[in-house]
Enzyme design. Structure first.
Site, PDB file in Angstrom:
ATOM      1  N   ASN A   9      19.944  52.077  42.943  1.00 35.61           N
ATOM      2  CA  ASN A   9      20.696  51.256  41.978  1.00 35.61           C
ATOM      3  C   ASN A   9      20.631  49.773  42.329  1.00 35.61           C
ATOM      4  O   ASN A   9      21.633  49.071  42.350  1.00 35.61           O
ATOM      5  CB  ASN A   9      22.148  51.727  41.900  1.00 35.61           C
ATOM      6  CG  ASN A   9      22.884  51.158  40.698  1.00 35.61           C
ATOM      7  OD1 ASN A   9      22.277  50.773  39.708  1.00 35.61           O
ATOM      8  ND2 ASN A   9      24.193  51.095  40.775  1.00 35.61           N
ATOM      9  N   GLU A  34      15.057  53.070  40.645  1.00 30.11           N
ATOM     10  CA  GLU A  34      15.933  52.054  40.059  1.00 30.11           C
ATOM     11  C   GLU A  34      16.081  50.865  41.002  1.00 30.11           C
ATOM     12  O   GLU A  34      17.176  50.439  41.359  1.00 30.11           O
ATOM     13  CB  GLU A  34      17.303  52.645  39.711  1.00 30.11           C
ATOM     14  CG  GLU A  34      17.967  51.910  38.563  1.00 30.11           C
ATOM     15  CD  GLU A  34      19.185  52.620  38.011  1.00 30.11           C
ATOM     16  OE1 GLU A  34      19.827  52.053  37.103  1.00 30.11           O
ATOM     17  OE2 GLU A  34      19.511  53.724  38.472  1.00 30.11           O
ATOM     18  N   TYR A 141      11.027  58.137  38.220  1.00 30.16           N
ATOM     19  CA  TYR A 141      12.364  57.858  37.691  1.00 30.16           C
ATOM     20  C   TYR A 141      12.327  58.158  36.204  1.00 30.16           C
ATOM     21  O   TYR A 141      11.873  57.341  35.397  1.00 30.16           O
ATOM     22  CB  TYR A 141      12.745  56.406  37.968  1.00 30.16           C
ATOM     23  CG  TYR A 141      14.061  55.963  37.367  1.00 30.16           C
ATOM     24  CD1 TYR A 141      15.178  56.785  37.400  1.00 30.16           C
ATOM     25  CD2 TYR A 141      14.199  54.707  36.778  1.00 30.16           C
ATOM     26  CE1 TYR A 141      16.390  56.383  36.853  1.00 30.16           C
ATOM     27  CE2 TYR A 141      15.407  54.286  36.234  1.00 30.16           C
ATOM     28  CZ  TYR A 141      16.499  55.122  36.276  1.00 30.16           C
ATOM     29  OH  TYR A 141      17.694  54.724  35.737  1.00 30.16           O
ATOM     30  N   ASP A 182      14.659  60.762  40.618  1.00 28.55           N
ATOM     31  CA  ASP A 182      15.788  60.896  39.701  1.00 28.55           C
ATOM     32  C   ASP A 182      15.255  61.424  38.373  1.00 28.55           C
ATOM     33  O   ASP A 182      14.619  60.693  37.615  1.00 28.55           O
ATOM     34  CB  ASP A 182      16.476  59.541  39.520  1.00 28.55           C
ATOM     35  CG  ASP A 182      17.683  59.609  38.604  1.00 28.55           C
ATOM     36  OD1 ASP A 182      17.986  60.696  38.082  1.00 28.55           O
ATOM     37  OD2 ASP A 182      18.331  58.562  38.398  1.00 28.55           O
ATOM     38  N   ASN A 184      17.239  62.672  35.982  1.00 31.69           N
ATOM     39  CA  ASN A 184      18.248  62.343  34.968  1.00 31.69           C
ATOM     40  C   ASN A 184      18.637  63.545  34.113  1.00 31.69           C
ATOM     41  O   ASN A 184      19.023  63.379  32.952  1.00 31.69           O
ATOM     42  CB  ASN A 184      17.761  61.199  34.070  1.00 31.69           C
ATOM     43  CG  ASN A 184      18.471  59.895  34.374  1.00 31.69           C
ATOM     44  OD1 ASN A 184      19.670  59.883  34.653  1.00 31.69           O
ATOM     45  ND2 ASN A 184      17.751  58.795  34.331  1.00 31.69           N
ATOM     46  N   ASP A 305      25.398  54.742  43.455  1.00 37.32           N
ATOM     47  CA  ASP A 305      26.095  55.821  42.763  1.00 37.32           C
ATOM     48  C   ASP A 305      25.368  57.159  42.932  1.00 37.32           C
ATOM     49  O   ASP A 305      25.846  58.186  42.445  1.00 37.32           O
ATOM     50  CB  ASP A 305      26.260  55.493  41.276  1.00 37.32           C
ATOM     51  CG  ASP A 305      24.946  55.166  40.600  1.00 37.32           C
ATOM     52  OD1 ASP A 305      23.962  54.894  41.309  1.00 37.32           O
ATOM     53  OD2 ASP A 305      24.884  55.186  39.356  1.00 37.32           O
ATOM     54  N   HIS A 306      24.215  57.138  43.610  1.00 42.06           N
ATOM     55  CA  HIS A 306      23.484  58.356  43.969  1.00 42.06           C
ATOM     56  C   HIS A 306      23.499  58.511  45.486  1.00 42.06           C
ATOM     57  O   HIS A 306      23.761  57.551  46.217  1.00 42.06           O
ATOM     58  CB  HIS A 306      22.024  58.287  43.499  1.00 42.06           C
ATOM     59  CG  HIS A 306      21.861  58.278  42.015  1.00 42.06           C
ATOM     60  ND1 HIS A 306      21.252  59.305  41.324  1.00 42.06           N
ATOM     61  CD2 HIS A 306      22.203  57.360  41.078  1.00 42.06           C
ATOM     62  CE1 HIS A 306      21.223  59.017  40.035  1.00 42.06           C
ATOM     63  NE2 HIS A 306      21.805  57.839  39.862  1.00 42.06           N
ATOM     64  N   CYS A 509      52.010  56.690  34.486  1.00 40.91           N
ATOM     65  CA  CYS A 509      51.470  57.943  33.954  1.00 40.91           C
ATOM     66  C   CYS A 509      52.504  59.048  34.165  1.00 40.91           C
ATOM     67  O   CYS A 509      53.280  59.030  35.129  1.00 40.91           O
ATOM     68  CB  CYS A 509      50.145  58.297  34.627  1.00 40.91           C
ATOM     69  SG  CYS A 509      50.258  58.682  36.376  1.00 40.91           S
ATOM     70  N   HIS A 512      51.792  61.645  37.553  1.00 37.40           N
ATOM     71  CA  HIS A 512      51.968  61.150  38.918  1.00 37.40           C
ATOM     72  C   HIS A 512      53.030  60.061  39.023  1.00 37.40           C
ATOM     73  O   HIS A 512      53.397  59.673  40.141  1.00 37.40           O
ATOM     74  CB  HIS A 512      50.636  60.596  39.450  1.00 37.40           C
ATOM     75  CG  HIS A 512      49.484  61.530  39.295  1.00 37.40           C
ATOM     76  ND1 HIS A 512      48.491  61.341  38.349  1.00 37.40           N
ATOM     77  CD2 HIS A 512      49.158  62.675  39.952  1.00 37.40           C
ATOM     78  CE1 HIS A 512      47.608  62.309  38.445  1.00 37.40           C
ATOM     79  NE2 HIS A 512      47.987  63.140  39.394  1.00 37.40           N
ATOM     80  N   CYS A 535      45.359  56.744  33.552  1.00 33.84           N
ATOM     81  CA  CYS A 535      45.790  57.003  34.926  1.00 33.84           C
ATOM     82  C   CYS A 535      44.846  56.313  35.903  1.00 33.84           C
ATOM     83  O   CYS A 535      43.631  56.273  35.698  1.00 33.84           O
ATOM     84  CB  CYS A 535      45.815  58.510  35.167  1.00 33.84           C
ATOM     85  SG  CYS A 535      46.291  58.987  36.845  1.00 33.84           S
TER      86      CYS A 535
END
Length: 559
Positions: A9, A34, A141, A182, A184, A305-306, A509, A512, A535
């Site tokens: 990323n 990426e 990718y 990746d 996807n 994020d991977h 919320c 919680h 939340c």
């Protein structure tokens, strides 16, 4: 031999540099997806890493988009390397070759499939037991099938078809093949955090392509997939003859749940492991059964994020004595030799402006063309500029005074409502009053106004003009002046409090009883730009009490 794939990323996001990340993975071949870097943004610190040889593929249409890179240790130097799947980007002798039957694609489509920088292929020599063999690594990718863009769905399927044609052609030429990266697409429900929330999960075209590309975990599953794909709308006939590759993670871990490789950073889903497995290592069946020792994921590695996926093989790599021409160390900007000045220049026609009758490039407006081309006599559209007439001395002095006043620092808004200085004040210059008109102000009038019986506070705000009003304001005393300023300040504060209300107070919320977070709709539609509260906890499965509850509330436009 160890091989790793990781969607990072953005290759420039590593604060400590990419070298530190490569060394932490401790692998012979590292395939990154990426990278989000184009050739003009690639610097030497990223491209040339000591102990590694790198091979990049760049997006040619958009900057900061897509892109893949393969880093090979010096002990794993490939014998050939190539950018893309089609062969159209290869103009050197170190190509991999074996492109398969591409008759189903026209040249324009092939060019578009390779223009986004989605594949790098490296070919290596390996020793498997006592035999020397060829191993081809396809770092890929795959595009994302955006549900709101049907053309991207078709683009993904065509890309996957081309990928399979190339991989099977390499396999048919006698090379072992590893396809990794990746993809996807999550293959089975076990590879998705919440498959029940997706309509027609099994009918997704990307999953059907995976069913045709890799063998099932068992013979019964293969027969089931064959039956389901008999009447497939998006069936790709050339792919159905495939099933030559193995999902190596499921080969070693067929029933492991929660083994995800991608999580949403916007919702903090990694904290609750609410993700998908879309990063794979595929290998041909012979290589999988004889040489692979283990494959697993690395969810503990952060920075994207991977997470990375690694594979360990029993064979050893045989380095090539020379890098293929695609290696970044041979790029002119990194080769260490001086470049010619002509490389930075653009060739133009050798015509003088007086002889040129052709228009300038289309990026210029017609008005610019008229100013840049020598006007031809008698042409009404290209007239000469009018001579500049010098201004009178008095006007010039007035202009210079006005321009000097603009250079002064800007005061507060309340300064414009203070009373004017008295022209009869001894501090004022008599010569200036005689020769120059007083500079205009925002709220006063130069000519005298009729005297009225307005309150002194209003007159002190500068709403009356002339010497009489000024003298009356000064005579009213210091206390009235300070009162008027205080009243103006309070009015100003009230106005800005009305305009700049600040964000609304977050509600609690219900599950919680914690303060919610404010979000804004960015998706095109009737609610674009609207704000809402949800939340604040990370996204997770509905059965997880530590995950986000279903609280939702729109922000009232009036608040």
């Amino acid at each position: 031999m160890k091989i790793v794939t990781w969607n990072i990323n953005g290759i420039r996001t590593f604060k400590g540099g990419i070298k530190k990340a490569l060394e932490s993975l401790d692998a012979d071949i590292i395939c990154l997806q990426e990278t989000k870097v184009t050739r003009d943004l690639l610097n030497e610190k990223t491209a040339i890493i000591e102990g590694y040889n790198s091979f990049f593929s760049f997006s040619r249409g958009r900057s900061g988009y897509s892109g893949v890179a393969t880093f090979c240790r010096d002990s794993a130097t490939p014998v050939a390397a190539e950018e893309g799947l089609t062969g159209l980007l290869t103009n050197h002798d170190g190509a991999v070759g074996c492109y398969g039957d591409q008759n189903d694609f026209d040249d324009e489509e092939l060019q578009s499939l390779d223009n986004e920088g989605r594949a790098v292929i490296t070919q290596h020599r390996v020793r498997c037991e006592s035999r020397e063999e060829t191993l081809t690594v396809v770092n890929v990718y795959c595009p994302r099938a955006d549900p709101e863009k049907p053309e991207r769905r078709i683009f993904k399927l065509r890309f996957c078809k081309l990928l399979q044609i190339r991989a099977e052609a390499l396999l048919g030429a006698g090379s072992h093949v590893i396809v990794l990266g990746d993809i996807n697409t999550s293959h089975k429900p076990i590879d998705h955090c919440d498959p029940d929330e997706i309509d027609n999960f099994e009918e997704n075209p990307g999953r059907k392509w995976l069913n045709s590309f890799i063998v099932g975990e068992s013979k019964e599953e293969e027969e089931k997939d064959d039956k389901e794909n008999e009447d497939e709308e998006y069936r790709l006939e050339s792919q159905m003859a495939g099933r030559k590759f193995v999902d190596m993670f499921r080969y070693f871990h067929p029933t492991r749940e929660g083994a995800f490789t991608c999580w949403s950073t916007l919702t903090g889903a990694r904290q609750t492991n609410y993700g998908t497995r879309i990063d794979y290592i595929f290998a041909d069946q012979a290589l999988a059964q004889t040489q692979f020792l283990e494959t697993d994921i690395m969810p503990e590695v952060e920075g994207s994020d991977h997470c990375p996926v690694w594979g360990h093989l029993n064979c050893s790599l045989l380095p090539s004595p020379r890098c293929p021409p695609l290696c970044t160390r041979y790029m002119p900007e990194f080769a260490g030799r001086q470049q010619k000045l002509s490389r930075f220049l653009v060739k133009v026609d050798q015509q003088t402006p007086s002889d040129s009758k052709d228009p300038l490039p289309g990026s210029q407006e017609s008005g610019e063309i008229c100013e840049n081309i020598k006007p031809i006599e008698g042409t009404p559209s290209c007239t000469k500029r009018k001579a500049v007439v010098p201004e009178p001395h008095g006007t010039k002095g007035k202009k210079s005074k006005m321009s000097n006043s603009l250079l002064k620092p800007q005061g507060s808004l309340l300064a414009f409502f203070k009373p004017r200085s008295n022209p009869a004040d001894p501090l004022c210059s008599a010569d200036a009053e005689k020769n120059e008109e007083p500079a205009p102000t925002l709220v006063t009038v130069d000519k005298p106004q009729p005297t009225t019986d307005r309150p002194a506070a209003i007159q002190g705000m500068g709403l009356t003009g002339g010497r009489e009003a000024s003298s009356r304001v000064r005579g009213s005393g210091k206390s009235e002046d300070s009162n008027s300023e205080e009243a103006g300040t309070q009015a100003s504060l009230g106005f800005w409090r009305t305009v700049l209300r600040g964000p609304p107070q977050p509600p609690l919320c219900k599950a919680h009883e914690e303060p919610c977070v404010l979000r804004t709709v960015k998706k095109a539609g009737p609610n674009l730009g609207r704000q809402f509260f949800v939340c604040s906890r990370p996204q997770g499965h509905a059965s997880n009490p530590e995950a986000r509850c279903n609280f939702f509330a729109w922000v009232d436009k009036g608040k």
